[in-house]
Design a protein around this motif. Structure first.
Motif, PDB file in Angstrom:
ATOM      1  N   ALA A 133       0.821  -1.217   0.000  1.00 53.87           N
ATOM      2  CA  ALA A 133       0.000   0.000   0.000  1.00 53.87           C
ATOM      3  C   ALA A 133       0.855   1.267   0.000  1.00 53.87           C
ATOM      4  CB  ALA A 133      -0.918  -0.005   1.229  1.00 53.87           C
ATOM      5  N   GLY A 134       2.147   1.126   0.304  1.00 53.14           N
ATOM      6  CA  GLY A 134       3.007   2.311   0.368  1.00 53.14           C
ATOM      7  C   GLY A 134       2.677   3.218   1.543  1.00 53.14           C
ATOM      8  N   VAL A 135       2.179   2.620   2.652  1.00 50.98           N
ATOM      9  CA  VAL A 135       1.888   3.432   3.837  1.00 50.98           C
ATOM     10  C   VAL A 135       3.010   3.248   4.854  1.00 50.98           C
ATOM     11  CG1 VAL A 135      -0.604   3.376   3.503  1.00 50.98           C
ATOM     12  CG2 VAL A 135       0.493   1.571   4.871  1.00 50.98           C
ATOM     13  N   LYS A 136       2.986   4.087   5.895  1.00 53.76           N
ATOM     14  CA  LYS A 136       4.026   4.011   6.922  1.00 53.76           C
ATOM     15  C   LYS A 136       3.514   3.208   8.118  1.00 53.76           C
ATOM     16  CE  LYS A 136       5.997   8.428   5.531  1.00 53.76           C
ATOM     17  NZ  LYS A 136       7.036   7.858   4.652  1.00 53.76           N
ATOM     18  N   LEU A 137       4.467   2.541   8.784  1.00 50.57           N
ATOM     19  CA  LEU A 137       4.134   1.712   9.945  1.00 50.57           C
ATOM     20  C   LEU A 137       5.132   1.987  11.057  1.00 50.57           C
ATOM     21  CD1 LEU A 137       2.769  -0.776  11.381  1.00 50.57           C
ATOM     22  CD2 LEU A 137       4.443  -2.207  10.185  1.00 50.57           C
ATOM     23  N   GLN A 138       4.609   2.226  12.243  1.00 49.35           N
ATOM     24  CA  GLN A 138       5.480   2.351  13.428  1.00 49.35           C
ATOM     25  C   GLN A 138       4.952   1.422  14.510  1.00 49.35           C
ATOM     26  OE1 GLN A 138       6.419   6.368  14.766  1.00 49.35           O
ATOM     27  NE2 GLN A 138       6.698   5.682  16.885  1.00 49.35           N
ATOM     28  N   ILE A 139       5.869   0.720  15.185  1.00 54.78           N
ATOM     29  CA  ILE A 139       5.489  -0.185  16.274  1.00 54.78           C
ATOM     30  C   ILE A 139       5.708   0.530  17.609  1.00 54.78           C
ATOM     31  CG2 ILE A 139       5.904  -2.456  17.328  1.00 54.78           C
ATOM     32  CD1 ILE A 139       4.869  -2.622  14.428  1.00 54.78           C
ATOM     33  N   GLY A 140       4.823   0.236  18.583  1.00 54.03           N
ATOM     34  CA  GLY A 140       4.817   0.995  19.843  1.00 54.03           C
ATOM     35  C   GLY A 140       5.870   0.598  20.870  1.00 54.03           C
ATOM     36  N   PHE A 141       7.122   0.585  20.452  1.00 54.98           N
ATOM     37  CA  PHE A 141       8.212   0.368  21.414  1.00 54.98           C
ATOM     38  C   PHE A 141       8.640   1.728  21.963  1.00 54.98           C
ATOM     39  CE2 PHE A 141       9.190  -3.689  18.951  1.00 54.98           C
ATOM     40  CZ  PHE A 141       8.656  -4.503  19.928  1.00 54.98           C
ATOM     41  N   MET A 142       7.906   2.189  22.974  1.00 51.74           N
ATOM     42  CA  MET A 142       8.083   3.576  23.426  1.00 51.74           C
ATOM     43  C   MET A 142       9.394   3.813  24.157  1.00 51.74           C
ATOM     44  SD  MET A 142       6.603   1.724  25.732  1.00 51.74           S
ATOM     45  CE  MET A 142       6.778   1.355  27.453  1.00 51.74           C
ATOM     46  N   ARG A 143      10.046   2.718  24.633  1.00 47.19           N
ATOM     47  CA  ARG A 143      11.338   2.929  25.311  1.00 47.19           C
ATOM     48  C   ARG A 143      12.337   3.631  24.388  1.00 47.19           C
ATOM     49  NH1 ARG A 143      13.124  -2.586  28.385  1.00 47.19           N
ATOM     50  NH2 ARG A 143      11.370  -2.762  29.816  1.00 47.19           N
ATOM     51  N   ARG A 144      12.170   3.430  23.095  1.00 45.93           N
ATOM     52  CA  ARG A 144      13.118   4.049  22.158  1.00 45.93           C
ATOM     53  C   ARG A 144      12.981   5.570  22.125  1.00 45.93           C
ATOM     54  NH1 ARG A 144      14.637   0.636  16.963  1.00 45.93           N
ATOM     55  NH2 ARG A 144      14.257  -1.493  17.673  1.00 45.93           N
ATOM     56  N   PHE A 145      11.943   6.079  22.806  1.00 51.12           N
ATOM     57  CA  PHE A 145      11.741   7.529  22.868  1.00 51.12           C
ATOM     58  C   PHE A 145      11.882   8.039  24.303  1.00 51.12           C
ATOM     59  CE2 PHE A 145       9.757   5.812  19.182  1.00 51.12           C
ATOM     60  CZ  PHE A 145      10.092   6.717  18.186  1.00 51.12           C
ATOM     61  N   ASP A 146      12.281   7.180  25.201  1.00 46.63           N
ATOM     62  CA  ASP A 146      12.477   7.559  26.596  1.00 46.63           C
ATOM     63  C   ASP A 146      13.874   8.164  26.749  1.00 46.63           C
ATOM     64  OD1 ASP A 146      11.666   7.003  29.635  1.00 46.63           O
ATOM     65  OD2 ASP A 146      13.796   6.478  29.351  1.00 46.63           O
ATOM     66  N   GLU A 147      13.938   9.268  27.485  1.00 46.89           N
ATOM     67  CA  GLU A 147      15.205  10.002  27.582  1.00 46.89           C
ATOM     68  C   GLU A 147      16.356   9.137  28.091  1.00 46.89           C
ATOM     69  OE1 GLU A 147      14.659  13.575  29.896  1.00 46.89           O
ATOM     70  OE2 GLU A 147      16.837  13.874  29.860  1.00 46.89           O
ATOM     71  N   ARG A 148      16.081   8.306  29.120  1.00 45.46           N
ATOM     72  CA  ARG A 148      17.154   7.492  29.712  1.00 45.46           C
ATOM     73  C   ARG A 148      17.661   6.443  28.719  1.00 45.46           C
ATOM     74  NH1 ARG A 148      12.700   6.647  34.137  1.00 45.46           N
ATOM     75  NH2 ARG A 148      11.664   6.669  32.139  1.00 45.46           N
ATOM     76  N   PHE A 149      16.707   5.793  28.043  1.00 42.38           N
ATOM     77  CA  PHE A 149      17.112   4.771  27.076  1.00 42.38           C
ATOM     78  C   PHE A 149      17.831   5.407  25.887  1.00 42.38           C
ATOM     79  CE2 PHE A 149      15.463   0.671  28.463  1.00 42.38           C
ATOM     80  CZ  PHE A 149      14.648   1.052  29.518  1.00 42.38           C
ATOM     81  N   CYS A 150      17.378   6.597  25.488  1.00 43.28           N
ATOM     82  CA  CYS A 150      18.028   7.265  24.351  1.00 43.28           C
ATOM     83  C   CYS A 150      19.463   7.658  24.707  1.00 43.28           C
ATOM     84  CB  CYS A 150      17.236   8.499  23.929  1.00 43.28           C
ATOM     85  SG  CYS A 150      15.689   8.065  23.117  1.00 43.28           S
ATOM     86  N   ARG A 151      19.668   8.108  25.941  1.00 38.46           N
ATOM     87  CA  ARG A 151      21.044   8.461  26.355  1.00 38.46           C
ATOM     88  C   ARG A 151      21.932   7.229  26.317  1.00 38.46           C
ATOM     89  NH1 ARG A 151      20.883  11.893  31.778  1.00 38.46           N
ATOM     90  NH2 ARG A 151      23.131  11.601  31.670  1.00 38.46           N
TER      91      ARG A 151
END
Ligand SMILES: NC(=O)c1ccc[n+]([C@@H]2O[C@H](COP(=O)([O-])OP(=O)(O)OC[C@H]3O[C@@H](n4cnc5c(N)ncnc54)[C@H](O)[C@@H]3O)[C@@H](O)[C@H]2O)c1
Length: 345
Positions: free
Chosen positions: A118-136
Motif C-alpha cells: 500500500a506504500g503506507v508508513k508503519l510504526q510499532i509501539g516500542f516507546m522505550r526508544r523515545f524515553d530520555e534514559r534509554f536514548c542516552r
C-alpha cells in the motif's frame, strides 16, 4: 503526504488506547483525533465524551473506510492486530501499531507485506526508544565510548495481572510477549545486534488459578540469548510482581557499565532520624513512560508530515515476535532454540 494536521482514528480505547487518544487529542498540535472505535460501548462513550470525539463506531471497518482519516492507531488486543493492520493498509491508512506487533512471525510478515504493497508508513509501539534514559544509553553505546558490549540484561516486571486470557500460551504467547516485548526490543536495539539463539525457563509461582487448566503457563521467565555478534543477553520477566512496575537494564561493556532505570520513583525519598530511608516504588508504566508515549506519537505524526520512515519499523516488531516465540519454544522443549532470521519478504 499530509498537509496541516494529520487526521487520526484510534482503534481500541482501553488502557493504552486511552493514553494514545488523549495525547493525540490534547498534546500533539500537529494531530487531530477524528474518530474512535471500540466494541465496548461504555469505554467508547467514556473516551469520546472525555476527549470531545463524536465520530465513534463499534466496528473498525467503518473507521478505516473514512476518507477524512489519514492514519490509525491500533491498540486492540494483540490477537486482532494482524487483521486490523492489514485492512487499514489496504485502505491506504498509515499505521501506528502497539506491541506486540502480532501473534506469529507469519502475521508480522503479512502486515509488513500489506504495508509495503500500500506504500503506507508503519510504526510499532516500542516507546522505550523515545524515553530520555534509554536514548542516552543508546547514544553512549553507539559512540563507542564504552567499547564492545559484552553482556546486557533487561528486567521487565508488571505489577498486576496477567489476565486469564493470557493463560493459553498458544493464543497469547504469554508474558514474554505481552510484558517483555519491550525487553526483547531493548536487547536488540541497544546492542545493535540480532538474536541468534536462546535458552529459557519459565515457572508459575503466583497464578494458582492457571495451574490445572494451563500447566504450561508461567508468570516468571528467565531467558539467555546469544547474539550473532556473540554478545550475551539476559531477559528476566515476571507478572504479577505486585511491588510495582520494574523496568531496568544493565549493560556491561569492555570499558564500563550502564545502568538504566530504578525500582524507586524518581524525586521522592524520605529519610528519618532513625536512619531509615524510604522511597516509593514505580507503580505503573503509565507514569514511568508518560513522556515516551507522547514522544513516540509525535515522531509518528512528524514522519507522516515530513515523509520520513518511522524509527521503529515492522522489522523491529517482527524480530521481537520471533524472539518471544523462540523463548516459549525453549521453555516448552527444555532445549536451546535457534531464532529465525528469515529475511522480510
Ligand atoms: N506500549 C505499552 O507499554 C503497552 C501498554 C499496555 C498495552 N499495550 C498493548 O496495547 C494493546 C491493548 O492493550 P490494553 O492493555 O490497552 O488492552 P485493553 O483490554 O485495556 O484495551 C483493549 C481495547 O480494545 C477493544 N477492542 C477489542 N477488540 C476490538 C476490535 N476488534 N476493534 C476495536 N477495539 C477492540 C477492547 O474493547 C478494549 O477496550 C495490546 O496489544 C497490548 O500489548 C502496550
Amino acid at each position: 503526504m499530509a498537509k496541516g494536521k494529520v487526521r487520526v482514528g484510534v482503534i481500541g480505547t482501553g488502557r493504552a488506547g486511552g493514553i494514545h487518544a488523549q495525547n493525540l487529542a490534547q498534546r500533539i498540535p500537529a494531530a487531530s483525533l477524528v474518530a474512535l472505535c471500540d466494541p465496548d460501548p461504555v469505554r467508547l462513550a467514556e473516551t469520546g465524551e472525555r476527549l470531545g470525539v463524536t465520530v465513534r463506531s463499534a466496528d473498525y471497518a467503518a473507521l478505516i473506510q473514512r476518507e477524512d482519516i489519514e492514519a490509525v492507531v491500533i491498540v486492540t488486543p494483540t490477537s486482532r492486530h494482524c487483521e486490523i493492520a492489514c485492512a487499514a493498509a489496504r485502505h491506504g491508512k498509515h499505521i501506528f501499531l502497539e506491541k506486540p506487533m502480532a501473534l506469529t512471525p507469519a502475521e508480522c510478515r503479512d502486515i509488513n507485506a500489506a504495508v509495503a504493497a500500500a506504500g503506507v508508513k508503519l510504526q510499532i509501539g516500542f516507546m522505550r526508544r523515545f524515553d530520555e534514559r534509554f536514548c542516552r544509553a543508546k547514544e553512549v553505546l553507539a559512540s563507542g565510548e564504552l567499547g564492545r558490549v559484552m553482556l546486557i540484561r533487561s528486567t521487565g516486571r508488571g505489577p498486576g495481572g496477567p489476565g486469564p486470557w493470557m493463560y493459553d500460551l498458544r493464543q497469547s504467547n504469554g508474558i514474554v510477549a505481552e510484558v517483555n516485548s519491550h525487553d526483547l526490543d531493548t536487547l536488540r536495539w541497544l546492542t545493535g545486534d540480532e538474536f541468534a539463539r536462546v535458552y529459557a525457563q519459565g515457572r508459575n509461582f503466583k497464578c494458582a488459578d492457571a495451574r490445572a487448566a494451563w500447566p504450561d503457563f508461567y508468570d516468571t521467565v528467565l531467558a539467555q540469548f546469544t547474539f550473532r555478534g556473540e554478545t550475551l543477553g539476559v531477559l528476566d520477566g515476571a507478572c504479577p510482581a505486585h511491588y510495582g512496575y520494574d523496568a531496568r537494564v544493565e549493560v556491561l561493556a569492555e570499558k564500563g557499565l550502564l545502568l538504566i532505570g530504578a525500582v524507586e520513583e524518581p524525586g521522592f525519598t524520605k529519610v528519618t532520624l532513625d536512619g531509615r530511608v524510604q522511597a516509593q516504588a514505580v507503580r505503573t508504566w503509565r507514569t514511568l513512560f508518560k513522556d515516551a508515549y507522547l514522544a513516540e506519537l509525535e515522531h509518528f505524526i512528524a514522519c507522516l508530515q515530513e515523509d520520513r520512515t518511522p524509527a521503529v519499523t515492522g522489522e523491529d516488531g517482527q524480530r521481537a515476535v520471533e524472539a518471544a516465540r523462540a523463548v516459549n519454544d525453549s521453555i516448552r522443549t527444555g532445549q536451546p532454540i535457534l531464532i529465525c532470521q528469515e529475511a522480510l519478504r
